[in-house]
Write a protein that holds these residues in place. Structure first.
Motif, PDB file in Angstrom:
ATOM      1  N   GLN A 173       0.826  -1.210   0.000  1.00  0.00           N
ATOM      2  CA  GLN A 173       0.000   0.000   0.000  1.00  0.00           C
ATOM      3  C   GLN A 173       0.856   1.255   0.000  1.00  0.00           C
ATOM      4  OE1 GLN A 173      -2.217   1.652   3.569  1.00  0.00           O
ATOM      5  NE2 GLN A 173      -3.939   0.763   2.454  1.00  0.00           N
ATOM      6  N   ASN A 174       1.901   1.258   0.834  1.00  0.00           N
ATOM      7  CA  ASN A 174       2.772   2.428   0.912  1.00  0.00           C
ATOM      8  C   ASN A 174       3.594   2.608  -0.360  1.00  0.00           C
ATOM      9  OD1 ASN A 174       1.971   3.262   3.479  1.00  0.00           O
ATOM     10  ND2 ASN A 174       3.433   1.921   4.499  1.00  0.00           N
ATOM     11  N   ILE A 175       4.036   1.512  -0.974  1.00  0.00           N
ATOM     12  CA  ILE A 175       4.775   1.621  -2.233  1.00  0.00           C
ATOM     13  C   ILE A 175       3.864   2.154  -3.337  1.00  0.00           C
ATOM     14  CG2 ILE A 175       5.924   0.284  -4.048  1.00  0.00           C
ATOM     15  CD1 ILE A 175       7.013  -1.551  -1.882  1.00  0.00           C
ATOM     16  N   GLN A 176       2.623   1.677  -3.354  1.00  0.00           N
ATOM     17  CA  GLN A 176       1.664   2.179  -4.334  1.00  0.00           C
ATOM     18  C   GLN A 176       1.462   3.685  -4.173  1.00  0.00           C
ATOM     19  OE1 GLN A 176      -2.561   1.334  -3.792  1.00  0.00           O
ATOM     20  NE2 GLN A 176      -2.684   0.638  -5.917  1.00  0.00           N
ATOM     21  N   SER A 177       1.361   4.136  -2.933  1.00  0.00           N
ATOM     22  CA  SER A 177       1.196   5.567  -2.670  1.00  0.00           C
ATOM     23  C   SER A 177       2.416   6.367  -3.128  1.00  0.00           C
ATOM     24  CB  SER A 177       0.955   5.792  -1.169  1.00  0.00           C
ATOM     25  OG  SER A 177       0.891   7.167  -0.862  1.00  0.00           O
ATOM     26  N   PHE A 180       2.482   6.685  -6.945  1.00  0.00           N
ATOM     27  CA  PHE A 180       1.502   7.680  -7.400  1.00  0.00           C
ATOM     28  C   PHE A 180       1.994   9.100  -7.135  1.00  0.00           C
ATOM     29  CE2 PHE A 180      -2.253  10.364  -6.824  1.00  0.00           C
ATOM     30  CZ  PHE A 180      -2.914  10.136  -8.022  1.00  0.00           C
ATOM     31  N   SER A 181       2.640   9.304  -5.964  1.00  0.00           N
ATOM     32  CA  SER A 181       3.144  10.633  -5.605  1.00  0.00           C
ATOM     33  C   SER A 181       4.258  11.068  -6.543  1.00  0.00           C
ATOM     34  CB  SER A 181       3.657  10.639  -4.163  1.00  0.00           C
ATOM     35  OG  SER A 181       2.626  10.328  -3.257  1.00  0.00           O
ATOM     36  N   GLN A 332       6.127  11.134   2.349  1.00  0.00           N
ATOM     37  CA  GLN A 332       6.909  10.235   1.506  1.00  0.00           C
ATOM     38  C   GLN A 332       8.122   9.666   2.236  1.00  0.00           C
ATOM     39  OE1 GLN A 332       7.731  12.310  -2.207  1.00  0.00           O
ATOM     40  NE2 GLN A 332       5.575  12.909  -2.388  1.00  0.00           N
ATOM     41  N   ILE A 333       8.767  10.492   3.055  1.00  0.00           N
ATOM     42  CA  ILE A 333       9.909   9.992   3.831  1.00  0.00           C
ATOM     43  C   ILE A 333       9.448   8.923   4.814  1.00  0.00           C
ATOM     44  CG2 ILE A 333      11.675  10.596   5.538  1.00  0.00           C
ATOM     45  CD1 ILE A 333      11.853  13.350   4.239  1.00  0.00           C
ATOM     46  N   VAL A 334       8.323   9.211   5.495  1.00  0.00           N
ATOM     47  CA  VAL A 334       7.790   8.236   6.449  1.00  0.00           C
ATOM     48  C   VAL A 334       7.382   6.956   5.729  1.00  0.00           C
ATOM     49  CG1 VAL A 334       5.931   7.751   8.087  1.00  0.00           C
ATOM     50  CG2 VAL A 334       7.054   9.984   8.103  1.00  0.00           C
TER      51      VAL A 334
END
Length: 477
Positions: A173-177, A180-181, A332-334
């Protein structure tokens, strides 16, 4: 039962090796450390010495220190808890902060007692002083035979398998976000799960926690920095929020116990504790590691969860990072740090599960193709479940409300009281009245809260409003 000193598995002590308390041998005798031994074998056996008020005291020539053990505990637990706890507080209301404190103290106390259970078992039964792949079920066996062993094994395997799935889903989920960013492209969440599983596959072949201590260090470091940045991000996000208009809806019965399950999940590291403790230089110092670890975890959990609920209220997302809309750099860093933690944490939590399954199939302790094949199969099974239930919150709440409550509150309390009451050729252990009452209360809370949380989660799973179809039906998320 208490006088049964036969091993329940033949590989509890490796062939050709023996363990004898050193107080029965001359000082020049005893097992010696061989630096040429394979890292997966038990490289050094405990030297045992009588100490007042205890049965036997253990020490090894190599293994995890108190600090590295604490690092492993933090690395195993903290990442997913940081992301999920603000939403758990939303579901429980402000009393959720009190629940976090209470569950943290209760879980820390039972963690100490669980560690003492393992030291007691090792001191009474010499077959458990070598390399043991299944320490938590072994405690249950010595207390109640197979009636104690099998429920523990089921809960451990269910919990660790579920936690591994949650870590994989969260990382995807975080990689997908992030993708997209950075690119504006909506990359398939389901394909990311496959890619992540392929990357983690060879890392899952590592032997025991002592073989990959650096994984625990990396996981904790990433979590600590991410936690600090997330707290700062929440505060910066509050500058554009009129706090007086933020709604904090009163929780319902179902939402309260959904949140309670998530809180329990955030302290659900007990499934791996005995395995980590068994790799310590001095296993009897495990309580010190628990104290350090839980103090660190509470310093992470409380600021992030309280600030997130205070600032966002009912608008909190299941993953709190999704609320950092005006702080893209921090977000993004988090996300990068949390991804790192989740990938490293995946290696930690899947290891005890892998070791117990290896014991079931009698796979040798040394590195071999059978280990690689079996652990690859476990990772593939985790991937299949992730593709089937691509919503980490459902799995998290289900695990937290069911097996985790038994592993954290019920089993440690019952096993400690049982071991202390057993009679045999060892020093008696007297449990004070206040401790008996506290353990019984924690056990009762675990049963009642766990059942209510599990029922609430199942109701949520079958609700058409919250149901998420599998990846292979939905065609990608």
């Amino acid at each position: 039962m208490s006088n049964d000193k036969r091993p329940i598995l033949p590989e509890a002590v490796l062939p050709g090796e023996s363990i004898v308390p050193t107080n029965t041998l001359p000082k020049t005798d005893g097992p010696q450390h061989n630096p040429n031994n394979n890292a997966d074998d038990d490289e050094s056996f405990p030297e045992l010495n009588k100490i007042p008020g205890d049965n036997l005291k253990f020490s090894k020539t190599n293994g995890l220190t108190v600090l590295t053990t604490a690092v492993f505990i933090v690395g195993e637990m903290a990442g997913s808890g940081i992301l999920a706890l603000p939403d758990a507080v939303k579901n429980t209301g402000w009393i959720g902060i009190v629940l976090i404190l209470a569950c943290g103290l209760g879980a820390g106390f039972t963690g100490v007692r669980l560690g003492q259970c393992w030291v007691i078992v090792q001191s009474r039964y010499t077959e458990y002083q070598g390399h043991v792949r299944y320490p938590y079920p072994a405690i249950g066996y010595k207390c109640f035979g197979n009636y104690g062993r099998y429920p523990v094994s089921f809960c451990i395997n269910f919990t660790l398998f579920g936690v591994s799935t949650v870590f994989l889903l969260l990382a995807a989920q975080n990689i997908q976000s992030l993708i997209f960013s950075w690119t504006g492209t909506h990359f398939s969440y389901c394909i990311l799960l496959i890619i992540l599983a392929a990357i983690l596959l060879p890392l899952s072949w590592l032997g025991t926690p002592n073989d990959f201590w650096f994984v625990g260090v990396g996981a904790m470091a990433a979590t600590a920095v991410a936690c600090l940045l997330l707290f700062i991000g929440n505060l910066l996000e509050s500058r554009g929020v009129d706090i007086s208009t933020v709604k904090h809806t009163r929780p319902t019965f179902q939402s309260f116990f959904l949140g309670f399950g998530a809180i329990l999940f955030s302290f659900g590291g007990h499934a791996a504790y005995p395995t980590i403790q068994h790799d310590m230089v001095e296993p009897q110092k495990f309580p010190k590691a628990i104290l350090i670890a839980y103090s660190t975890i509470m310093c992470m959990y409380i600021p992030v969860s309280s600030s997130g609920y205070f600032i966002f209220g009912d608008n909190l997302q299941t993953n709190v990072l999704q609320n950092l809309n005006t702080q893209p750099v921090i977000r993004q860093i988090v996300e990068v740090l949390i991804i790192l933690h989740l990938m490293l944490g995946f290696i930690i939590v899947i290891n005890p599960l892998s070791q117990e399954v290896e014991e079931l199939f009698k796979i040798p302790h040394s590195f071999n193709w059978k280990r690689c094949l079996l652990r690859s199969g476990i990772v593939c099974l985790v991937l299949f479940v992730g593709e089937s239930i691509p919503h980490f919150g459902v799995i998290l709440n289900l695990i937290g409300g069911s097996s985790t409550t038994f592993l954290v509150f019920v089993f440690p309390s019952i096993f400690y009281l049982k071991l202390c009451s057993m009679k045999g050729d060892w020093d008696e252990i007297e449990v004070e009245l206040w401790e008996k009452v506290l353990l019984i209360i924690l056990c009762s809370i675990g049963v009642v809260g766990g059942v209510a949380s599990t029922v609430s989660t199942i109701q949520s799973m079958v609700d058409p409003k919250t149901f998420v179809p599998p990846c292979y039906v939905n065609g990608g998320v």
